[in-house]
Write a protein that holds these residues in place. Structure first.
Motif, PDB file in Angstrom:
ATOM      1  N   MET A   1      41.642   9.705  21.696  1.00  0.00           N
ATOM      2  CA  MET A   1      40.596   9.157  22.538  1.00  0.00           C
ATOM      3  C   MET A   1      39.467   8.644  21.664  1.00  0.00           C
ATOM      4  N   ASN A   2      39.175   7.395  21.781  1.00  0.00           N
ATOM      5  CA  ASN A   2      38.142   6.791  20.952  1.00  0.00           C
ATOM      6  C   ASN A   2      36.912   6.528  21.805  1.00  0.00           C
ATOM      7  N   LEU A   3      35.889   7.413  21.688  1.00  0.00           N
ATOM      8  CA  LEU A   3      34.670   7.257  22.471  1.00  0.00           C
ATOM      9  C   LEU A   3      33.861   6.057  22.007  1.00  0.00           C
ATOM     10  N   SER A   4      33.755   5.895  20.745  1.00  0.00           N
ATOM     11  CA  SER A   4      33.083   4.727  20.171  1.00  0.00           C
ATOM     12  C   SER A   4      33.537   4.597  18.736  1.00  0.00           C
ATOM     13  N   GLN A   6      31.851   5.112  16.165  1.00  0.00           N
ATOM     14  CA  GLN A   6      31.145   6.003  15.255  1.00  0.00           C
ATOM     15  C   GLN A   6      31.740   7.399  15.183  1.00  0.00           C
ATOM     16  N   PHE A   7      32.496   7.817  16.175  1.00  0.00           N
ATOM     17  CA  PHE A   7      33.043   9.168  16.214  1.00  0.00           C
ATOM     18  C   PHE A   7      34.556   9.109  16.266  1.00  0.00           C
ATOM     19  N   GLU A   8      35.190   9.982  15.510  1.00  0.00           N
ATOM     20  CA  GLU A   8      36.650  10.020  15.457  1.00  0.00           C
ATOM     21  C   GLU A   8      37.258  10.788  16.631  1.00  0.00           C
ATOM     22  N   SER A   9      36.514  11.776  17.147  1.00  0.00           N
ATOM     23  CA  SER A   9      37.042  12.587  18.235  1.00  0.00           C
ATOM     24  C   SER A   9      35.895  13.078  19.110  1.00  0.00           C
ATOM     25  N   LEU A  10      36.265  13.699  20.219  1.00  0.00           N
ATOM     26  CA  LEU A  10      35.273  14.266  21.121  1.00  0.00           C
ATOM     27  C   LEU A  10      34.510  15.397  20.432  1.00  0.00           C
ATOM     28  N   GLY A  11      35.191  16.172  19.618  1.00  0.00           N
ATOM     29  CA  GLY A  11      34.549  17.245  18.865  1.00  0.00           C
ATOM     30  C   GLY A  11      33.498  16.704  17.906  1.00  0.00           C
ATOM     31  N   ASP A  12      33.802  15.594  17.243  1.00  0.00           N
ATOM     32  CA  ASP A  12      32.824  14.958  16.357  1.00  0.00           C
ATOM     33  C   ASP A  12      31.620  14.448  17.142  1.00  0.00           C
ATOM     34  N   PHE A  13      31.886  13.955  18.341  1.00  0.00           N
ATOM     35  CA  PHE A  13      30.787  13.480  19.190  1.00  0.00           C
ATOM     36  C   PHE A  13      29.827  14.625  19.508  1.00  0.00           C
ATOM     37  N   PHE A  14      30.363  15.777  19.906  1.00  0.00           N
ATOM     38  CA  PHE A  14      29.504  16.906  20.238  1.00  0.00           C
ATOM     39  C   PHE A  14      28.867  17.530  19.001  1.00  0.00           C
ATOM     40  N   ALA A  15      29.521  17.456  17.857  1.00  0.00           N
ATOM     41  CA  ALA A  15      28.977  18.021  16.622  1.00  0.00           C
ATOM     42  C   ALA A  15      27.845  17.163  16.080  1.00  0.00           C
ATOM     43  N   ASN A  18      27.059  17.609  12.351  1.00  0.00           N
ATOM     44  CA  ASN A  18      26.501  18.947  12.101  1.00  0.00           C
ATOM     45  C   ASN A  18      25.064  19.108  12.586  1.00  0.00           C
ATOM     46  N   TYR A  19      24.546  18.160  13.340  1.00  0.00           N
ATOM     47  CA  TYR A  19      23.226  18.271  13.943  1.00  0.00           C
ATOM     48  C   TYR A  19      23.323  18.401  15.462  1.00  0.00           C
ATOM     49  N   GLY A  20      24.509  18.643  15.960  1.00  0.00           N
ATOM     50  CA  GLY A  20      24.753  18.694  17.391  1.00  0.00           C
ATOM     51  C   GLY A  20      23.893  19.710  18.119  1.00  0.00           C
TER      52      GLY A  20
END
Length: 64
Positions: A1-4, A6-15, A18-20
């Motif tokens: 799933m490609n949200l945008s 800039q992020f590789e995954s949903l987990g990266d989006f929420f992270a 590391n400033y999530g």
């Protein structure tokens, strides 16, 4: 799933790189403050209307 791009995954989006925690905390605090202001404003409005209604009734009774 490609949200945008800039992020590789949903987990990266929420992270958020590391400033999530800080990013989502700031969103949460902002939303809570806005909801609090809405609730406070509505309560104040109701109190003002109630006081105005009582004042009108008091003036009407004094004119009798």
């Amino acid at each position: 799933m490609n949200l945008s791009f800039q992020f590789e995954s949903l987990g990266d989006f929420f992270a958020m790189g590391n400033y999530g925690f800080y990013v989502w905390l700031s969103y949460g605090v902002s939303i809570a403050a806005m909801i609090g202001l809405i609730i406070y404003s509505r309560r104040e409005q109701q109190q003002i209307l109630h006081k105005a209604k009582r004042e009108v009734q008091r003036e009407a009774q004094q004119k009798k």
